[in-house]
Design a protein around this motif. Structure first.
Motif, mmCIF file in Angstrom:
data_model
loop_
_atom_site.group_PDB
_atom_site.id
_atom_site.type_symbol
_atom_site.label_atom_id
_atom_site.label_comp_id
_atom_site.label_asym_id
_atom_site.label_seq_id
_atom_site.Cartn_x
_atom_site.Cartn_y
_atom_site.Cartn_z
ATOM 1 N N LYS A 33 6.072 13.600 -11.149
ATOM 2 C CA LYS A 33 5.861 13.180 -12.544
ATOM 3 C C LYS A 33 5.333 14.343 -13.387
ATOM 4 N N ALA A 34 4.641 15.290 -12.757
ATOM 5 C CA ALA A 34 4.162 16.473 -13.489
ATOM 6 C C ALA A 34 5.340 17.283 -14.027
ATOM 7 N N LEU A 35 6.434 17.327 -13.275
ATOM 8 C CA LEU A 35 7.629 18.031 -13.748
ATOM 9 C C LEU A 35 8.211 17.314 -14.964
ATOM 10 N N TRP A 36 8.227 15.992 -14.919
ATOM 11 C CA TRP A 36 8.709 15.210 -16.054
ATOM 12 C C TRP A 36 7.830 15.456 -17.279
ATOM 13 N N ASP A 37 6.501 15.425 -17.071
ATOM 14 C CA ASP A 37 5.573 15.680 -18.180
ATOM 15 C C ASP A 37 5.854 17.038 -18.817
ATOM 16 N N ARG A 38 6.043 18.045 -17.990
ATOM 17 C CA ARG A 38 6.293 19.388 -18.499
ATOM 18 C C ARG A 38 7.644 19.458 -19.222
ATOM 19 N N ALA A 39 8.644 18.753 -18.661
ATOM 20 C CA ALA A 39 9.961 18.728 -19.310
ATOM 21 C C ALA A 39 9.871 18.090 -20.689
ATOM 22 N N MET A 40 9.044 17.070 -20.832
ATOM 23 C CA MET A 40 8.876 16.427 -22.136
ATOM 24 C C MET A 40 8.224 17.391 -23.133
ATOM 25 N N LEU A 41 7.264 18.171 -22.671
ATOM 26 C CA LEU A 41 6.656 19.196 -23.524
ATOM 27 C C LEU A 41 7.720 20.199 -23.968
ATOM 28 N N GLU A 42 8.554 20.629 -23.033
ATOM 29 C CA GLU A 42 9.616 21.580 -23.363
ATOM 30 C C GLU A 42 10.632 20.955 -24.309
ATOM 31 N N MET A 43 10.887 19.637 -24.192
ATOM 32 C CA MET A 43 11.797 18.955 -25.121
ATOM 33 C C MET A 43 11.237 18.993 -26.542
ATOM 34 N N HIS A 44 9.934 18.823 -26.671
ATOM 35 C CA HIS A 44 9.318 18.915 -28.002
ATOM 36 C C HIS A 44 9.459 20.332 -28.565
ATOM 37 N N GLU A 45 9.273 21.333 -27.707
ATOM 38 C CA GLU A 45 9.461 22.715 -28.149
ATOM 39 C C GLU A 45 10.917 22.964 -28.536
ATOM 40 N N LEU A 46 11.852 22.362 -27.799
ATOM 41 C CA LEU A 46 13.267 22.464 -28.144
ATOM 42 C C LEU A 46 13.519 21.820 -29.505
ATOM 43 N N GLY A 47 12.911 20.679 -29.739
ATOM 44 C CA GLY A 47 13.053 20.015 -31.037
ATOM 45 C C GLY A 47 12.563 20.886 -32.181
ATOM 46 N N ASP A 48 11.437 21.550 -31.973
ATOM 47 C CA ASP A 48 10.914 22.463 -32.996
ATOM 48 C C ASP A 48 11.889 23.609 -33.252
ATOM 49 N N ALA A 49 12.448 24.154 -32.175
ATOM 50 C CA ALA A 49 13.412 25.262 -32.324
ATOM 51 C C ALA A 49 14.656 24.802 -33.066
ATOM 52 N N ILE A 50 15.098 23.563 -32.810
ATOM 53 C CA ILE A 50 16.259 23.013 -33.514
ATOM 54 C C ILE A 50 15.927 22.859 -34.996
ATOM 55 N N ASP A 51 14.746 22.337 -35.293
ATOM 56 C CA ASP A 51 14.329 22.182 -36.692
ATOM 57 C C ASP A 51 14.356 23.521 -37.423
ATOM 58 N N GLN A 52 13.980 24.589 -36.725
ATOM 59 C CA GLN A 52 13.936 25.920 -37.332
ATOM 60 C C GLN A 52 15.278 26.643 -37.262
ATOM 61 N N ARG A 53 16.252 26.028 -36.586
ATOM 62 C CA ARG A 53 17.578 26.632 -36.396
ATOM 63 C C ARG A 53 17.483 28.020 -35.760
ATOM 64 N N ASP A 54 16.527 28.172 -34.834
ATOM 65 C CA ASP A 54 16.294 29.443 -34.151
ATOM 66 C C ASP A 54 17.118 29.464 -32.865
ATOM 67 N N LEU A 55 18.311 30.063 -32.933
ATOM 68 C CA LEU A 55 19.242 30.029 -31.808
ATOM 69 C C LEU A 55 18.662 30.617 -30.533
ATOM 70 N N SER A 56 17.900 31.679 -30.642
ATOM 71 C CA SER A 56 17.296 32.293 -29.466
ATOM 72 C C SER A 56 16.341 31.327 -28.785
ATOM 73 N N GLU A 57 15.498 30.698 -29.580
ATOM 74 C CA GLU A 57 14.532 29.748 -29.015
ATOM 75 C C GLU A 57 15.200 28.472 -28.536
#
Length: 107
Positions: A33-57
Motif C-alpha cells: 500500500k506504501a507503493l500505492w500511496d507514493r504513486a498517488m503522490l506522483e499522480m498529483h505531481e503529474l497533474g501539476d505538470a499537465i496544468d503547467q503544460r511542462d512536457l519535460s515534467e
C-alpha cells in the motif's frame, strides 16, 4: 498537441530491471500500500505538470507513476505489460460511450 501512440518496443528498461534497481536502492517492500500511496503522490505531481503544460515534467512524473506500478505489480507476482494486454482484450470486446473529452465508459 502531438500524439505519439506508435509501437516502439525498443526500451532499455523492463519491469524486472526497474524492480531490481528499486529494491537495491530502497530496500524490500514491507507494505504494498506504501507503493500505492507514493504513486498517488506522483499522480498529483503529474497533474501539476499537465496544468503547467511542462512536457519535460509530464514525462518524468508519468515515468515515476509507471515505475511504482511496475513495483506494485511485482509484489503480487503480476507483470504490468501482460495485465495491460489482457485488459485491452476485454476493452476491445466492449461497447463504449464517448464522453467527448477523450474519455468514456463501457455500456
Amino acid at each position: 498537441m502531438k500524439k505519439h501512440c506508435e509501437n516502439n518496443n525498443a526500451r532499455t528498461e523492463s519491469q524486472q530491471s526497474i524492480c531490481a534497481w528499486a529494491e537495491e536502492t530502497f530496500g524490500p517492500v514491507t507494505d504494498p500500500k506504501a507503493l500505492w500511496d507514493r504513486a498517488m503522490l506522483e499522480m498529483h505531481e503529474l497533474g501539476d505538470a499537465i496544468d503547467q503544460r511542462d512536457l519535460s515534467e509530464i514525462g518524468k512524473e508519468a515515468a515515476d507513476v509507471m515505475i511504482l506500478l511496475y513495483r506494485l505489480m511485482d509484489q503480487f507476482g503480476l507483470e504490468l505489460g501482460a495485465q495491460c494486454d489482457a485488459k485491452m482484450a476485454i476493452n476491445r470486446s466492449r461497447n463504449w460511450q464517448s464522453k467527448g473529452d477523450g474519455t468514456g465508459s463501457h455500456i
